[in-house]
Design a protein around this motif. Sequence first.
Motif, PDB file in Angstrom:
ATOM      1  N   TYR A   1      -1.753   4.070  -4.215  1.00 37.98           N
ATOM      2  CA  TYR A   1      -1.810   2.913  -5.102  1.00 37.98           C
ATOM      3  C   TYR A   1      -1.640   1.625  -4.293  1.00 37.98           C
ATOM      4  O   TYR A   1      -0.963   1.604  -3.265  1.00 37.98           O
ATOM      5  N   HIS A   2      -2.270   0.561  -4.782  1.00 36.93           N
ATOM      6  CA  HIS A   2      -2.094  -0.772  -4.230  1.00 36.93           C
ATOM      7  C   HIS A   2      -1.355  -1.629  -5.256  1.00 36.93           C
ATOM      8  O   HIS A   2      -1.676  -1.575  -6.451  1.00 36.93           O
TER       9      HIS A   2
ATOM     10  N   SER B   1      -5.932   3.410  -5.628  1.00 29.85           N
ATOM     11  CA  SER B   1      -6.754   3.028  -4.479  1.00 29.85           C
ATOM     12  C   SER B   1      -8.116   3.707  -4.443  1.00 29.85           C
ATOM     13  O   SER B   1      -9.007   3.285  -3.710  1.00 29.85           O
TER      14      SER B   1
ATOM     15  N   ASP C   1       0.680   5.157   0.061  1.00 28.58           N
ATOM     16  CA  ASP C   1      -0.309   6.181   0.382  1.00 28.58           C
ATOM     17  C   ASP C   1       0.394   7.497   0.689  1.00 28.58           C
ATOM     18  O   ASP C   1       1.423   7.509   1.364  1.00 28.58           O
TER      19      ASP C   1
ATOM     20  N   ARG D   1      -9.181  -3.115  -0.302  1.00 26.18           N
ATOM     21  CA  ARG D   1     -10.353  -2.650  -1.048  1.00 26.18           C
ATOM     22  C   ARG D   1     -10.596  -3.504  -2.291  1.00 26.18           C
ATOM     23  O   ARG D   1      -9.661  -3.857  -3.015  1.00 26.18           O
TER      24      ARG D   1
ATOM     25  N   ASP E   1       0.856  -1.185   0.000  1.00 26.18           N
ATOM     26  CA  ASP E   1       0.000   0.000   0.000  1.00 26.18           C
ATOM     27  C   ASP E   1       0.893   1.236   0.000  1.00 26.18           C
ATOM     28  O   ASP E   1       1.662   1.451   0.944  1.00 26.18           O
TER      29      ASP E   1
ATOM     30  N   LYS F   1     -11.569   2.236  -7.177  1.00 24.04           N
ATOM     31  CA  LYS F   1     -10.288   1.531  -7.147  1.00 24.04           C
ATOM     32  C   LYS F   1     -10.100   0.966  -8.547  1.00 24.04           C
ATOM     33  O   LYS F   1     -10.870   0.112  -8.995  1.00 24.04           O
TER      34      LYS F   1
ATOM     35  N   ASN G   1     -14.378   4.183  -3.474  1.00 20.52           N
ATOM     36  CA  ASN G   1     -13.739   4.518  -2.210  1.00 20.52           C
ATOM     37  C   ASN G   1     -14.642   5.515  -1.481  1.00 20.52           C
ATOM     38  O   ASN G   1     -14.941   6.588  -2.007  1.00 20.52           O
TER      39      ASN G   1
END
Length: 369
Positions: free
Chosen positions: A154-155, A149, A68, A286, A66, A299, A292
């Motif tokens: 971003y994931h 995300s 962020d 998620r 993750d 996402k 979101n």
Amino acid sequence: MDRREFGFNLFEGFMLRHKSFSTPEELKSFLEISIPMDAYYSCAYYENPTAEMDRKGWIGADLIFDVDADHIPTDCDKVHDEWTCSACGFVGKGVTPEKCPICNGEKFNVTTWPCETCLESAKTETIKLLDMLMDDFGFSDREIYVFFSGHRGYHVQIESETVLALDAIARKEIVDYITGLGFNVKPLDTTQRYFYGWRKRINQSVLEFINKATEEDLVRIGLKRNLAKAIIQNKNVFLENWVSGTWRNIKGVGPETKRRIMEHSVKMRSAKIDTVVTTDIHRLIRLPNTLNGKTGLKKTWLPANEIESFDPFDEAIAFKKGTVPLFVSDAPRFRLGGETFGPYKRQKVELPTSAAVLLICKNKAEVLG
């Protein structure tokens, strides 16, 4: 799909967990009926996903990262991030303090904003992460899934038999490598060729940093001003020395100078990730293509090799039709869907649905009528 646990934040104010679905159609039907605020699924695979945690029967888990903006130092948080003390109502800007300066309260309501600077910094960190995952760990783009995300980052999700059985300790080792934690910053033999790993990364980073550095840049990383000035005045000599490994003609440049520059290079080339997420082998993340609840943005999946051109303020919009009349209490200038809005201060406006939903999710506006 039927081996994952699903969880949902409901508008009623609680979280529903330990759900399982056999097919996408079954999941879609549940979403249409329950209409949750946020939808999540587990990185883990279980023998019985609907059981309590200690009875699920952990099989393995994807490797999750993750990235962020909350974990990346930026100047813009002083402009748009706001915190309110839950006890006395005092309001402040920027990084949330440990204690309220007025009443010493320790609980805060925090409001963040997904500005372009925040998301560009998150993209930069994600690119560094992807570089390490592919070049150093050898994962292919077929194993790596990248998502915006829907909020401020971003994931990155790796689905591979290679990582499935890794426990939390093994994942912590990966985290340490990605973040450069514990790296032994000893002078490189710069006459050698480094084709991979942190040695190559540091070697390149030092050359790039010195080439662009100002005197103030060198002072900020801990060098004395007279030494910083000498390096800047002899920049070409320093770069030649670094490549050749032979140190001459710059008075005062020794092992301590090189160590400080290399430590700075590690900080610049490491990827700033949420370390807790990666080591948690039961983490809920998620659900792709869902909204979101903090922004109303989706996402959104994107190919790893297209991240540099990805525009979250255009490609993650879910609501593309209609307008909504609002009373906006306070909102910064922002861009969404090719249009620019704001700033607004106690104004009545009519905005495209996507912009209206963003402001409502951020508690900056109310629907009129």
